[in-house]
Design an enzyme around this catalytic site. Structure first.
Site, PDB file in Angstrom:
ATOM      1  N   ASP A 202       0.703  -1.165  -0.074  1.00  0.00           N
ATOM      2  CA  ASP A 202      -0.047  -0.261  -0.004  1.00  0.00           C
ATOM      3  C   ASP A 202       1.073   1.229   0.210  1.00  0.00           C
ATOM      4  OD1 ASP A 202      -2.665   0.898   0.158  1.00  0.00           O
ATOM      5  OD2 ASP A 202      -2.099   1.920   2.132  1.00  0.00           O
ATOM      6  N   GLU A 260       2.222  -0.087  -4.599  1.00  0.00           N
ATOM      7  CA  GLU A 260       1.457   1.103  -5.090  1.00  0.00           C
ATOM      8  C   GLU A 260       1.973   2.226  -5.247  1.00  0.00           C
ATOM      9  OE1 GLU A 260      -3.106   3.224  -3.982  1.00  0.00           O
ATOM     10  OE2 GLU A 260      -1.587   2.605  -2.577  1.00  0.00           O
TER      11      GLU A 260
HETATM   12  C1  GLC Z   1      -4.367   3.195  -0.994  1.00  0.00           C
HETATM   13  C2  GLC Z   1      -5.355   2.190  -1.079  1.00  0.00           C
HETATM   14  C3  GLC Z   1      -6.691   2.861  -0.423  1.00  0.00           C
HETATM   15  C4  GLC Z   1      -6.457   3.265   1.089  1.00  0.00           C
HETATM   16  C5  GLC Z   1      -5.243   4.075   1.190  1.00  0.00           C
HETATM   17  C6  GLC Z   1      -4.587   3.992   2.689  1.00  0.00           C
HETATM   18  O1  GLC Z   1      -4.475   4.400  -1.525  1.00  0.00           O
HETATM   19  O2  GLC Z   1      -5.632   1.641  -2.390  1.00  0.00           O
HETATM   20  O3  GLC Z   1      -7.818   2.150  -0.720  1.00  0.00           O
HETATM   21  O4  GLC Z   1      -7.499   3.929   1.583  1.00  0.00           O
HETATM   22  O5  GLC Z   1      -4.115   3.525   0.703  1.00  0.00           O
HETATM   23  O6  GLC Z   1      -4.160   2.992   3.211  1.00  0.00           O
END
Ligand code: GLC
Ligand code: CA
Length: 541
Positions: A202, A260
């Site tokens: 994440d 991500e």
């Molecule tokens: C990323 C995830 C999202 C989450 C955020 C905080 O953006 O994709 O779903 O709310 O991180 O962890």
């Protein structure tokens, strides 16, 4: 082939993302759960899935649907127990499906024992485990991704703490070695030792915030708080941290990571994370569209609605068009639940009360307060949520045309409303329709992708007619003679495209049933594509 031998296992796989709350409810409480996932493993196997990624199923107060974790080593009770996860991991050995989890370690929940201790007093040994600051004014004007300020004053400790997301999601302090060790142990080794195969990581590039907090430039004068990712994204120590994470944990398992990576449009910067010689992450998701000064930050609308057409006339064709594209692009294929049946966005008529996501709800509230509920502004907000809102992809999976779309037996219905069109778009119906359905098409594309993996998964990509915004034309080459040509019409009007110059291109698959017939009468390389039509050609295969 020697290159194939040296390849890591995760390059060829098809990975399916499951949103646990909305996949399948097994016990009639209206919420999806782990046994529900287990009950559909054969469905996934049949589709051609090799890896399942489950979004956070850890213990959590669910302020941000599990992205606020209060205990990494427990499962959120309504989803099941650690035992249920072990059963799922076991299924991996039995059916050859691997499992990856979400690693959410930029922040924890404010209900995590670490944070409770940290805030309890200024001299608590865990005081330094979160990013905090003792001044009586907010240390900077940073904006949270979920609207409002990113600093929260904590009466208990007499200091501010940072939360780039909700105030219930305090940011961990990655500068502190003990904190890092605890994360590696609790969030990573605990699950790797049980046999999970890796993590989706994440917001991986925002851990390193630096030590000096500065005000962000004002780009949205209506508010005090401002987007500040230019300061905390890709911070100075992030690469060092990821190298350490590999050395201490990941290298000891054959684990995959997919990070991500928001705010990083420059390919050179992306390579710093995924270069094979300096392994930090196996691969990344890039989302260049993820910041908008207006507030809604995470772009997660359904792909059919977002990139093609969800109109009754074209939504099936559009879903197949996307399948053609994703099935033939280079790299590891990630698939989101419901995409295989062409699920679409929330109907435009749904009011804000039907939305559940903290990001959507906060955005609406902030804009309502800011504009004194100006109807035109609020209509704009609803329109943007209908396109970008994260709720769109969180509606219950549409298994059947029966009650609650076969997602749950709960008398009072599921935790979030089922899409109005579940009678038309559902798994049961598409299984019955067979090959002609979106589901049938996806199965075929996944099979084709595996059959021609050297070409479609690993082949070199070439773009054609790239200045044409209505079409997407690309070729794939493999070291031998094999070639693929993919021509896609991303518009509601007819378009002309030119096939790349390959010897003897042979039509393979298209999203219009009669395309094969039409091909027989075509001379030369020009193709007229109908609205949202796509075709894949192979040469030398
Ligand atoms: C990323 C995830 C999202 C989450 C955020 C905080 O953006 O994709 O779903 O709310 O991180 O962890
Ligand atoms: Ca349940």
């Amino acid at each position: 082939m020697s290159s194939a031998v040296a390849r890591p296992w995760w390059k060829d796989v098809v990975c399916y993302q499951i949103y646990p709350a909305s996949f399948k409810d097994s016990n009639g409480d209206g919420l999806g759960d782990i046994p529900g996932i287990l009950s559909r493993i054969d469905y996934l196997k049949d589709l051609g899935i090799d890896v399942v990624w489950i979004s956070p199923m850890f213990d959590s107060p669910q302020v941000d649907m599990g992205y606020d974790i209060s205990d990494y080593e427990r499962v959120y009770t309504p989803y099941g127990l650690v035992n249920d996860m072990e059963d799922l991991i076991y299924a991996r050995h039995q059916r050859g499906i691997k499992l990856i989890l979400d690693l959410v370690v930029n922040h924890t929940s404010d209900q995590h024992a670490w944070f409770k201790e940290s805030r309890s007093s200024k001299d608590n040994p865990r005081r330094d485990w979160y990013a905090e600051d003792g001044t009586r004014l907010p240390p900077t004007n940073w904006r949270s991704y979920f609207s409002g300020q990113a600093w929260e004053y904590d009466e208990q400790s007499g200091e501010y703490y940072l939360h780039l997301f909700a105030k219930e999601q305090p940011d961990l302090n990655w500068e502190n070695e003990e904190t890092r060790k605890a994360i590696y142990h609790s969030a990573m080794r605990f699950w790797l030792d049980k046999g999970v195969d890796g993590f989706r990581v994440d917001v991986v590039n925002i851990y390193s915030k630096g030590v000096e907090f500065k005000d962000a430039p004002i780009v949205d004068p209506r508010f005090y708080e401002q987007p500040a990712w230019c300061y905390y994204a890709n911070g100075s120590r992030i690469h060092e941290i990821l190298r350490e994470m590999n050395a201490e944990v990941l290298n000891h398992y054959d684990a995959v990571t997919v990070g991500e990576l928001p705010h990083t449009p420059d390919p050179k910067k992306v390579l710093e994370y995924v270069g094979a010689s300096d392994k930090q992450l196996s691969m990344v998701f890039q989302s260049t569209l993820s910041t908008s000064a207006r507030g809604a930050s995470t772009n997660q609308g359904r792909s059919v609605s977002r990139f093609a057409s969800d109109s009754p006339a074209y939504r099936t064709t559009s879903a197949k068009l996307l399948s053609l594209m994703l099935g033939s692009l280079t790299g590891t294929l990630f698939h989101y639940q419901g995409q295989e049946i062409g699920m679409i966005n929330i109907p435009p008529t749904w009011p804000i009360d039907f939305y559940r996501d903290i990001e959507s709800v906060n955005f609406y509230k902030t804009m309502a307060a800011q504009t004194q509920k100006d109807p035109a502004e609020l209509e704009y907000v609803m329109r943007s949520l209908q396109i970008l809102g994260r709720d769109n992809a969180r509606l219950p999976m549409q298994w059947t045309g029966g009650k609650h779309a076969g997602f749950t037996d709960c008398e009072t219905g599921p935790w979030t409303r089922v899409h109005d069109l579940y009678g038309e778009i559902n798994v049961e119906r598409q299984v019955r329709e067979g090959k002609g359905s979106v589901l049938g098409f996806w199965k075929r594309m996944i099979r084709l992708r595996k059959e021609h993996a050297e070409l479609l998964v690993h082949g070199a990509y070439e773009g054609f007619e790239i200045e044409d915004e209505k079409t997407f034309v690309f070729g794939k080459r493999e070291s031998g003679e094999k070639r693929a040509a993919v021509v896609l019409n991303f518009s509601g009007e007819e378009q002309e495209v030119e096939l790349p110059v390959y010897e003897g291109p042979v039509f393979q698959v298209g999203n219009y049933g009669d395309a094969a017939e039409k091909e027989k009468s075509i001379e030369g390389r020009i193709r007229r594509l109908r609205p949202w039509e796509g075709r894949l050609y192979l040469a030398g295969c």
